[in-house]
Design an enzyme around this catalytic site. Structure first.
Site, mmCIF file in Angstrom:
data_model
loop_
_atom_site.group_PDB
_atom_site.id
_atom_site.type_symbol
_atom_site.label_atom_id
_atom_site.label_comp_id
_atom_site.label_asym_id
_atom_site.label_seq_id
_atom_site.Cartn_x
_atom_site.Cartn_y
_atom_site.Cartn_z
ATOM 1 N N ASN A 13 0.677 -1.247 -0.254
ATOM 2 C CA ASN A 13 0.392 -0.421 0.012
ATOM 3 C C ASN A 13 0.866 1.096 0.046
ATOM 4 O O ASN A 13 1.674 1.791 1.168
ATOM 5 C CB ASN A 13 -0.986 -0.092 1.209
ATOM 6 N N TRP A 14 1.100 2.198 -0.731
ATOM 7 C CA TRP A 14 1.901 3.012 -0.737
ATOM 8 C C TRP A 14 1.666 4.522 -0.589
ATOM 9 O O TRP A 14 2.340 5.115 -0.643
ATOM 10 C CB TRP A 14 2.641 3.364 -2.589
ATOM 11 N N LYS A 15 0.165 4.169 0.035
ATOM 12 C CA LYS A 15 -0.966 5.653 0.257
ATOM 13 C C LYS A 15 -0.529 7.105 -1.164
ATOM 14 O O LYS A 15 -0.141 6.986 -1.963
ATOM 15 C CB LYS A 15 -0.051 5.925 1.908
ATOM 16 N N HIS A 106 -9.338 1.498 4.989
ATOM 17 C CA HIS A 106 -8.372 1.488 5.632
ATOM 18 C C HIS A 106 -9.213 2.503 6.812
ATOM 19 O O HIS A 106 -9.523 3.205 6.913
ATOM 20 C CB HIS A 106 -6.958 2.083 5.137
ATOM 21 N N GLU A 108 -7.020 4.353 8.212
ATOM 22 C CA GLU A 108 -6.872 6.190 7.187
ATOM 23 C C GLU A 108 -8.087 5.993 6.880
ATOM 24 O O GLU A 108 -8.413 7.597 6.906
ATOM 25 C CB GLU A 108 -5.465 5.715 7.056
ATOM 26 N N GLU A 178 -4.928 -5.152 10.249
ATOM 27 C CA GLU A 178 -4.067 -3.889 10.703
ATOM 28 C C GLU A 178 -4.190 -3.164 11.949
ATOM 29 O O GLU A 178 -5.366 -2.013 11.802
ATOM 30 C CB GLU A 178 -4.162 -3.030 9.680
ATOM 31 N N GLY A 184 2.432 2.405 11.004
ATOM 32 C CA GLY A 184 3.760 3.508 10.629
ATOM 33 C C GLY A 184 4.071 3.529 12.008
ATOM 34 O O GLY A 184 5.078 4.613 12.069
ATOM 35 N N SER A 222 3.936 -2.556 10.568
ATOM 36 C CA SER A 222 5.026 -2.109 10.412
ATOM 37 C C SER A 222 5.340 -3.786 10.220
ATOM 38 O O SER A 222 6.102 -4.410 10.828
ATOM 39 C CB SER A 222 5.641 -1.962 11.771
ATOM 40 N N GLY A 243 3.076 -1.475 4.219
ATOM 41 C CA GLY A 243 2.992 0.052 3.930
ATOM 42 C C GLY A 243 4.409 0.490 3.345
ATOM 43 O O GLY A 243 4.501 0.673 2.533
ATOM 44 N N GLY A 244 5.123 1.573 4.899
ATOM 45 C CA GLY A 244 6.320 2.126 4.749
ATOM 46 C C GLY A 244 7.165 0.998 4.013
ATOM 47 O O GLY A 244 8.263 1.361 3.008
HETATM 48 P P1 13P Z 1 2.866 0.478 7.501
HETATM 49 O O1 13P Z 1 3.400 -0.963 6.758
HETATM 50 O O2 13P Z 1 3.643 1.412 6.730
HETATM 51 O O3 13P Z 1 2.864 0.141 9.207
HETATM 52 O O4 13P Z 1 1.542 0.583 7.452
HETATM 53 C C1 13P Z 1 0.447 -0.474 7.089
HETATM 54 C C2 13P Z 1 -0.603 -0.510 6.967
HETATM 55 O O5 13P Z 1 -1.478 0.418 6.925
HETATM 56 C C3 13P Z 1 -0.755 -1.218 5.483
HETATM 57 O O6 13P Z 1 -1.885 -0.391 4.778
#
Ligand code: 13P
Length: 263
Positions: A13-15, A106, A108, A178, A184, A222, A243-244
């Protein structure tokens, strides 16, 4: 019931990242790694979710890869079809661009963009009607976990969509657990805690649908190459939503390798 027979999924997930030049580099890095050290499709499905803006370009870039890497939308409109809805992208428009997957729910989106159950249900319903596979995200806050409500919150989030997912459509659902406090933050749920929640989710799914044992349940929060092997070893963790670490080709590749090795 163990979900270990389920083919794992690793989705990046590149956000709201990265800039165009870095995205190109990321895609070519990943293609190169997969060419030199292939991960078989039947051992691990791979996907990336770039911004809406880059969706088609990234999809085109991956079309020359040595294996399938799916392109996943990070969002979809609550409105279906086409029409005068400034700024929106419907499930049908995604389908028209051969996008077959979408993230919905998600944390977010739930928290920052106030997406509640009725909104998410509309999105899930329209996505499934357009034949998209929905990666439906669930997870509890730190406070909910500390209050002992984690399981109840997560199972309720899954039950929430049951009213809009028709019997056969459960085959087009992937769940991503999640925990919000792990996103994050560098904090990961311990493999034991994550497995315990995944087992509860599996149990809940088998009560809702006969396809419950086949639904992939991904972990997100993470995930890094350093913790992927331990997470991948858990029987009900069928992949990762990253994510990251998905913004680095090598890290993402190593996470995919960790999950592919469980097959
Ligand atoms: P991180 O891997 O950066 O914690 O993000 C997880 C995430 O929200 C994937 O959708």
């Amino acid at each position: 019931m163990s979900g270990s027979a389920v083919t794992p999924w690793v989705v990046g997930n590149w956000k709201m990242n990265p800039m165009q030049a870095e995205a190109k580099e990321l895609v070519s890095g990943l293609k190169e790694l997969l060419k030199n050290n292939p991960i078989k499709e039947e051992d691990c499905y791979l996907g990336v979710a770039p911004t809406m803006l880059a969706l088609s370009a990234i999809q085109a870039d991956f079309s020359s890869a040595t294996r399938v890497i799916y392109t996943v939308a990070q969002n979809v409109s609550i409105i279906e079809g086409t029409g005068a809805y400034t700024g929106e992208v419907s499930a049908q428009l995604l389908q028209d661009q051969q996008i077959k997957f979408v993230l919905i729910g998600h944390s977010e989106r739930r928290e920052i963009f106030s997406e509640n159950t009725p909104i998410l249900n509309q999105k899930v319903k329209h996505a499934l009607a357009a034949d998209l596979t929905v990666i439906y995200c669930v997870g509890e806050s730190l406070q909910q976990r500390e209050n002992g409500q984690a399981e109840q919150v997560v199972l309720q989030q899954i039950c929430d969509i049951a009213s809009v997912v028709q019997a056969e459509q459960w085959q087009k659902i992937v769940i991503a657990y999640e925990p919000i406090w792990a996103i994050g933050t560098g904090k990961t749920a311990s493999p034991e805690d994550a497995q315990a929640m995944h087992a509860k989710i599996r149990e809940g799914l088998t009560q809702i649908t006969p396809f419950g044992a086949q639904i992939a349940i991904l972990y997100g929060g993470s995930v890094k190459p350093e913790n992927a092997v331990e997470l991948a070893a858990c029987p009900d963790i069928n992949g990762a939503l990253v994510g990251g670490a998905s913004l680095n080709a090598e890290s993402f590749y190593k996470i995919a390798q960790a999950f592919a090795h469980t097959k």
